[in-house]
Design a protein around this motif. Structure first.
Motif, PDB file in Angstrom:
ATOM      1  N   ALA A 147       0.831  -1.208   0.000  1.00  0.00           N
ATOM      2  CA  ALA A 147       0.000   0.000   0.000  1.00  0.00           C
ATOM      3  C   ALA A 147       0.868   1.262   0.000  1.00  0.00           C
ATOM      4  N   GLU A 148       1.972   1.239   0.762  1.00  0.00           N
ATOM      5  CA  GLU A 148       2.871   2.389   0.793  1.00  0.00           C
ATOM      6  C   GLU A 148       3.520   2.615  -0.569  1.00  0.00           C
ATOM      7  N   GLU A 149       3.917   1.517  -1.231  1.00  0.00           N
ATOM      8  CA  GLU A 149       4.522   1.648  -2.553  1.00  0.00           C
ATOM      9  C   GLU A 149       3.529   2.203  -3.564  1.00  0.00           C
ATOM     10  N   MET A 150       2.282   1.734  -3.487  1.00  0.00           N
ATOM     11  CA  MET A 150       1.265   2.253  -4.398  1.00  0.00           C
ATOM     12  C   MET A 150       0.987   3.727  -4.123  1.00  0.00           C
ATOM     13  N   LEU A 151       0.968   4.120  -2.843  1.00  0.00           N
ATOM     14  CA  LEU A 151       0.760   5.519  -2.489  1.00  0.00           C
ATOM     15  C   LEU A 151       1.912   6.386  -2.981  1.00  0.00           C
TER      16      LEU A 151
ATOM     17  N   SER B 296       4.107  10.235  -6.923  1.00  0.00           N
ATOM     18  CA  SER B 296       5.064  10.552  -7.979  1.00  0.00           C
ATOM     19  C   SER B 296       4.354  10.881  -9.283  1.00  0.00           C
ATOM     20  N   LEU B 297       3.320  10.094  -9.593  1.00  0.00           N
ATOM     21  CA  LEU B 297       2.555  10.361 -10.812  1.00  0.00           C
ATOM     22  C   LEU B 297       1.875  11.721 -10.744  1.00  0.00           C
ATOM     23  N   LYS B 298       1.356  12.071  -9.565  1.00  0.00           N
ATOM     24  CA  LYS B 298       0.705  13.371  -9.403  1.00  0.00           C
ATOM     25  C   LYS B 298       1.706  14.508  -9.588  1.00  0.00           C
TER      26      LYS B 298
END
Length: 251
Positions: free
Chosen positions: A165-169, A174-176
């Protein structure tokens, strides 16, 4: 929009697959896998039709088909721990497939699969612990150890989920940030382009004014030259007349 024949067939087959997935099946059961493959083909054909359903409904169909496909892949895993972990990441449908369902059948199937995997994993752990109990002849201590190992395994799985979950966040942040940076660059480019267009318009207006002034100046120059030529011609004409009068023709 009324449902097409292909969509109705897909809904019937999807409901049948959900019912099969909710049952206890033999390892050699092949129907569900064939049905899911047929669902994928029907879903692809449905997306190609001109009178296809709304995008939200198509996404729901895709979500349920992907859930059944992932459920079959999870059942093929050899370890109960891997099965339980794979089931954790499955995403069931959000809406019922038929009007008879109060809750989505895929959610019920998901809960049943998780319960079976957890029960099997716990049974395997208890069986292994029972063998250790018989070898060590210490019932109380081995039960405590089994509980500790089970807690440790569950804690490990929870840690893995939190890390994921932390990696996805982090990836979403980063994408944002990249999106915001790209927007700023595009905004700056648009401002530069707008400024260049304004400067070009101003230069065009100045060039037009200078052209008008040069044209007016050229017209004035031509007018002055014409008047000078007329004056010279008149002067020459008058001079000749005077010359003839002053110096008459010799006899």
């Amino acid at each position: 929009m009324a449902a097409t024949r292909l969509e109705l067939n897909l809904m019937r087959l999807l409901s049948r697959c959900e019912a099969l997935a909710a049952e206890r099946r033999d390892p050699e059961e092949w129907r569900l896998e064939k049905y899911v493959a047929a669902l994928e083909d029907m879903l692809r054909e449905l997306k190609k039709q001109s009178s296809k359903p709304a995008p939200e409904l198509l996404n729901e169909y895709s979500r349920k088909v992907d859930f059944l496909k992932g459920l079959l892949e999870a059942e093929k895993l050899s370890s109960s721990t891997e099965k339980a972990l794979a089931n954790q990441f499955l995403a069931p449908g959000r809406t019922p497939t038929t009007t008879k369902e109060r809750t989505p059948a895929t959610k019920t199937v998901h809960l049943q699969a998780k319960a079976r995997c957890t029960g099997k994993m716990r049974s395997e752990l208890l069986d292994s612990e029972e063998l250790n109990i018989r070898k060590r002849k210490g019932l109380v201590s081995d039960e405590k150890q089994s509980a500790v190992e089970l807690d440790a395994m569950l804690q490990h799985h929870q840690d893995m989920q939190e890390k994921l979950a932390e990696e996805m966040l982090s990836l979403a942040r980063s994408l944002k940030n990249n999106t915001l940076a790209a927007q700023n660059v595009i905004k700056q480019d648009n401002q530069t382009l707008s400024h260049s267009l304004r400067m070009a318009d101003q230069n065009f207006e100045k060039l037009k004014d200078e052209s008008d002034r040069l044209e007016q100046h050229a017209k004035k120059s031509v007018n002055w030259l014409l008047w000078i030529m007329l004056i010279v011609v008149c002067f020459i004409f008058i001079s000749m007349i005077l010359f003839i009068r002053i110096f008459p023709k010799l006899k």
